[in-house]
Design a protein around this motif. Structure first.
Motif, short mmCIF file in Angstrom:
data_model
loop_
_atom_site.label_atom_id
_atom_site.label_comp_id
_atom_site.label_asym_id
_atom_site.label_seq_id
_atom_site.Cartn_x
_atom_site.Cartn_y
_atom_site.Cartn_z
N GLY A 15 0.90 -1.17 0.17
CA GLY A 15 0.15 -0.03 0.04
C GLY A 15 0.77 1.33 -0.01
N HIS A 16 0.11 2.30 0.01
CA HIS A 16 0.80 3.63 -0.05
C HIS A 16 0.80 4.69 1.25
CE1 HIS A 16 2.43 6.90 -2.75
NE2 HIS A 16 2.07 7.59 -1.60
N ALA A 17 1.92 4.87 1.78
CA ALA A 17 1.80 5.52 3.09
C ALA A 17 3.00 6.77 3.18
CB ALA A 17 2.24 4.55 4.17
N LYS A 18 2.55 7.58 4.02
CA LYS A 18 3.53 8.74 4.31
C LYS A 18 3.72 8.85 5.82
CE LYS A 18 2.34 13.33 4.47
NZ LYS A 18 1.85 14.58 3.84
N ILE A 19 4.73 9.17 6.24
CA ILE A 19 5.25 9.25 7.71
C ILE A 19 5.75 10.69 7.94
CG2 ILE A 19 6.96 8.73 9.63
CD1 ILE A 19 6.84 5.77 8.37
N THR A 20 5.10 11.53 8.94
CA THR A 20 5.48 12.74 9.10
C THR A 20 5.94 12.62 10.83
OG1 THR A 20 3.39 13.43 10.04
CG2 THR A 20 4.04 14.17 7.81
N ILE A 21 7.25 13.03 10.85
CA ILE A 21 7.88 13.44 12.23
C ILE A 21 7.86 14.77 12.70
CG2 ILE A 21 9.84 12.52 13.49
CD1 ILE A 21 10.48 10.64 11.15
N HIS A 22 7.26 15.10 13.91
CA HIS A 22 7.18 16.48 14.32
C HIS A 22 8.24 16.69 15.50
CE1 HIS A 22 3.18 17.07 11.87
NE2 HIS A 22 3.14 15.58 12.05
N ASN A 27 14.28 20.96 18.34
CA ASN A 27 14.51 19.58 17.58
C ASN A 27 14.40 18.17 18.07
OD1 ASN A 27 14.67 21.23 15.15
ND2 ASN A 27 17.04 21.45 15.23
N SER A 28 13.81 18.03 19.22
CA SER A 28 13.40 16.63 19.53
C SER A 28 12.11 16.15 19.13
CB SER A 28 13.35 16.76 21.33
OG SER A 28 14.63 17.13 21.86
N VAL A 29 11.95 14.82 18.84
CA VAL A 29 10.89 14.39 18.34
C VAL A 29 9.77 14.49 19.35
CG1 VAL A 29 9.65 12.39 17.55
CG2 VAL A 29 11.91 12.74 16.87
N LYS A 30 8.84 15.06 18.85
CA LYS A 30 7.44 15.29 19.59
C LYS A 30 6.63 14.17 19.46
CE LYS A 30 4.96 19.03 18.74
NZ LYS A 30 4.38 20.33 18.46
N THR A 31 6.24 14.12 18.17
CA THR A 31 5.35 12.90 17.78
C THR A 31 5.73 12.29 16.32
OG1 THR A 31 3.15 12.21 17.61
CG2 THR A 31 3.36 14.34 17.15
N ASN A 411 1.68 3.85 14.64
CA ASN A 411 2.04 5.23 15.23
C ASN A 411 2.86 5.20 16.50
OD1 ASN A 411 0.75 7.34 13.36
ND2 ASN A 411 -0.65 5.64 13.35
N ARG A 412 2.57 4.53 17.46
CA ARG A 412 3.42 4.67 18.55
C ARG A 412 4.85 4.06 18.35
NH1 ARG A 412 0.82 2.47 24.10
NH2 ARG A 412 2.80 3.22 24.74
N THR A 413 4.94 3.12 17.26
CA THR A 413 6.04 2.51 16.65
C THR A 413 7.12 3.50 16.12
OG1 THR A 413 5.26 0.06 16.95
CG2 THR A 413 7.40 0.65 15.46
N VAL A 414 6.34 4.25 15.05
CA VAL A 414 7.15 5.14 14.60
C VAL A 414 7.77 6.30 15.48
CG1 VAL A 414 6.99 6.96 12.44
CG2 VAL A 414 5.91 4.64 12.22
N THR A 415 6.87 6.75 16.38
CA THR A 415 7.26 7.60 17.30
C THR A 415 8.45 7.41 18.18
OG1 THR A 415 4.94 8.47 17.29
CG2 THR A 415 6.57 9.05 19.03
#
Lengths: 475, 177
Positions: A15-22, A27-31, A411-415
């Motif tokens: 499938g097709h997906a996108k990941i955004t890292i906020h 500059n620390s990962v928030k989510t 989502n939790r895994t990516v974060t």
């Protein structure tokens, strides 16, 4: 100023997906968010069709696990007819389900994930795929391809074709199995067992090698949901639902899968077409759950086949006192245990004289206005829920797909992975691949989970607190 | 001697895209036992084993790139693994995988491209494409006859060649630039 990283498209998934890292102002990962940006509306366009057509229609939702949709759909049809199907038909449907597990789990392990394990997460991305693996691990790849082929051939023998077979129907299956074809399937079993055991040995070496990496591969407590038999065995066709928490406590048991809507609800988020199902009783935050191989191996008390049971015991020993294995990287291990179970269980069913029976279909007219079919697809439990009028014309369709049920966990895994590996608002190839590999633990299939048409690439964006895209990678 | 392998592929739900599958069925009907025939939705590495066992392979596919029936000899792709995809495999890629996995390919590999008229939804192919497929069936039969004759002749002359031969990994340098 804060940032966002975007990964699009996500590769080696279905499938097709996108990941955004906020990122925050430091500059620390928030989510991080795993966006599924396709929509197909499969449920809606089924309305107005005849219930009888649904196995044939819904099996076309996806080319990876069409047989699972076929089975869940046929079971929903059985409920609407209010009949018990012949024993032979149940055995044959079970074999088809196992064949689907074999071909899909082999694809996930050998084709999609083993390049990371064998070539390394930081290896040359140009070679980090099954074709690159062919060059240096010829025998393993050959075995993996043949194992998948075994699953495909069983599906083809039973259903007449490898994908989108319309073989299972409300009331049973269209054709019985003859001795010649049964023997042909049995002929594959020794090699399939051997290949799976080789893969298990290999994977245990991988676990040692990547201990540091996998600590953050989606390791968190969540609920686990799946089917178990009356005796608590790993189950994939009948049985009832069990819900386990991250400490290994069974918090709900013997739930009737046909009443899934009493236990689970879905929440939609504006940034993804993939919904977020949760266990109603605990609410959206605490009710997030995982399904699929990790959940199934966690929740069952035992596995009914000897080789897979021995592996499950080892799996449990590794889990230790935690009660449940909460690290999503162990999806791969659980997947291989299930592969072994599928091969052993298929052998048992093929040797059962009932399987060669000639009566494969019970016939009836519409006797109920509603039917739910539940079956364990490779990626987790799958529900098909149909409401029909007196002529069997569909008034409402709801499909609750395994990948969607893993959405919160993905989502939790990516974060978690982003938090561990990103520290300079920059994306490196190794980080990108680890994020993708985190998603691949779940082996998501976005084509059917969003009911969307899938190509399959990855897109990652790094986004500031003000919404500015600071870095972006596509492939 | 093993039979030649004929693989027709395409999506039979998109009208003429399924021409390769239709062609294979037609070939089986017209020339039963003449070749080992496979029809598949798409090419994948699972086919490699069948390909390497065959003395000759012919792929049949619908094509928007040709306006007339085209039969051409093919070689393994020279692309690195990064350019090959698990979602789209060409006949040349499949031959490349055969070399990677088994170290050999058939001595004669061909692709038959059938021009298409309609790729809309539907399970039937157009009459024009059916006619092109029938021409292709005859072209393939003739091709296989020629290869078989060449093989027999080579054997009589004490040379290798034709349908009894395979190309092995040691020849790969000649095949893959």
């Amino acid at each position: 100023m804060s940032n966002t990283i975007t990964i699009e498209p996500v590769s080696r998934i279905e499938g097709h997906a996108k990941i955004t890292i906020h990122l925050d102002s430091k500059n620390s990962v928030k989510t991080a968010r795993f966006h599924v940006n396709e929509f197909r509306g499969f449920e809606k366009f089924c309305e107005g069709r005849l219930m009888w057509e649904m196995p044939g229609i819904t099996s076309r939702i996806c080319g990876i696990c069409p047989a699972s949709h076929l089975i869940a759909s046929a079971k929903a049809g059985d409920e609407i007819l209010a009949i018990a199907i012949p024993e032979t038909a149940e055995n044959l449907r079970r074999i088809l389900t196992l064949a689907q597990w074999i071909q899909s789990h082999a694809l996930s392990f050998f084709h999609l994930s083993s390049p990371d394990f064998l070539l390394g997460f930081d290896s040359d991305p140009a070679k980090r795929n099954v074709f690159g693996l062919m060059e240096d691990h010829r025998d393993l790849v050959r075995r993996g391809i043949r194992l998948r082929k075994f699953g495909q051939e069983v599906i083809e023998i039973l259903g007449g074709r490898r994908i989108h077979t319309p073989w299972a129907v409300a009331g049973g299956v269209r054709e019985p199995l003859d001795t010649g074809n049964r023997d042909s399937m049995l002929g594959w079993i020794p090699e399939a067992k051997e290949t799976t055991r080789i893969a298990l040995t290999l994977f245990k070496e991988v676990l040692d090698k990547y201990q540091q990496d996998i600590v953050s591969f989606g390791s968190f407590r969540s609920l686990f949901v799946g089917l178990v038999s009356d005796k608590g065995d790993l189950e994939y066709y009948h049985g009832s639902l069990r819900v386990m928490d991250g400490l290994g406590n069974v918090i709900a048991d013997k739930l009737d899968a046909r009443r899934y809507f009493d236990y689970f609800a879905e929440r939609a988020e504006s940034w993804s077409f993939l919904k977020f199902p949760y266990y109603k009783k605990l609410g959206f935050q605490r009710g997030a759950y995982r399904v699929g191989p990790l959940a199934r191996v966690n929740i069952c008390d035992q596995i009914s086949t000897p080789l897979a049971e021995a592996e499950r015991v080892q799996f449990k020993e590794m889990t230790g006192e935690a009660g449940a294995q909460n690290n999503s990287f162990y999806y791969h291990y659980a997947r291989l245990i299930e592969l072994l179970f599928a091969v052993e269980e298929m052998e048992r069913l093929l040797n059962d004289p009932v399987t060669l029976g000639r009566t494969t279909r019970s016939k009836a007219l519409i006797n109920r206005s509603e039917g739910v079919g539940a079956a364990e697809a490779p990626r987790g439990i799958l529900f098909h829920h149909y409401t029909v009028d007196e002529n069997g014309v569909l008034q409402k369709v709801n499909l609750l797909i395994a990948t969607a049920q893993n959405n919160s966990a993905m989502n939790r895994t990516v974060t978690q992975i982003a938090t561990q590996f990103i520290d300079d608002a920059k994306l490196t190839e190794g980080i990108l691949n680890r994020i993708e590999a985190g998603i691949r633990c779940f082996d998501p299939c976005l084509s059917c989970s969003t009911h969307a048409l899938g190509a399959m690439p990855l897109h990652v964006q790094l986004v500031s607190e003000e919404g500015i895209i600071l870095d972006e990678v596509k492939r | 001697m093993n039979l030649p392998l004929l693989i027709g592929y395409g999506n039979t739900l998109r009208r003429d895209d399924g021409a390769g599958v239709w062609l294979v069925n037609e070939f089986s009907r017209c020339y039963p036992g003449r070749a080992h025939c496979l029809s598949v939705h798409q090419l994948g590495p699972e086919l490699a084993e069948a390909v390497v066992r065959a003395p000759c392979v012919v792929f049949a596919d619908a094509s928007v790139a040709v306006s007339d029936l085209a039969v051409s000899r093919i070689e393994p792709s020279d692309s690195s693994s990064s350019h090959r995809s698990t979602h789209h495999t060409t006949p040349q890629d499949l031959l490349h995988s055969c070399l990677d996995l088994y170290g050999r390919i058939p001595s004669d590999c061909y692709v038959v491209r059938i021009p298409v008229r309609s790729l809309s939804w539907g399970e039937t192919i157009t009459d024009e494409v059916k006619a092109a497929c029938r021409d292709a069936v005859e072209a393939i039969a003739e091709l296989l006859d020629n290869l078989a004759f060449r093989g027999t002749k080579a054997k009589q002359d004490g040379r290798e060649g034709g349908m009894d031969n395979v190309r092995r990994e040691t020849e790969r340098r000649d095949i893959v630039p």
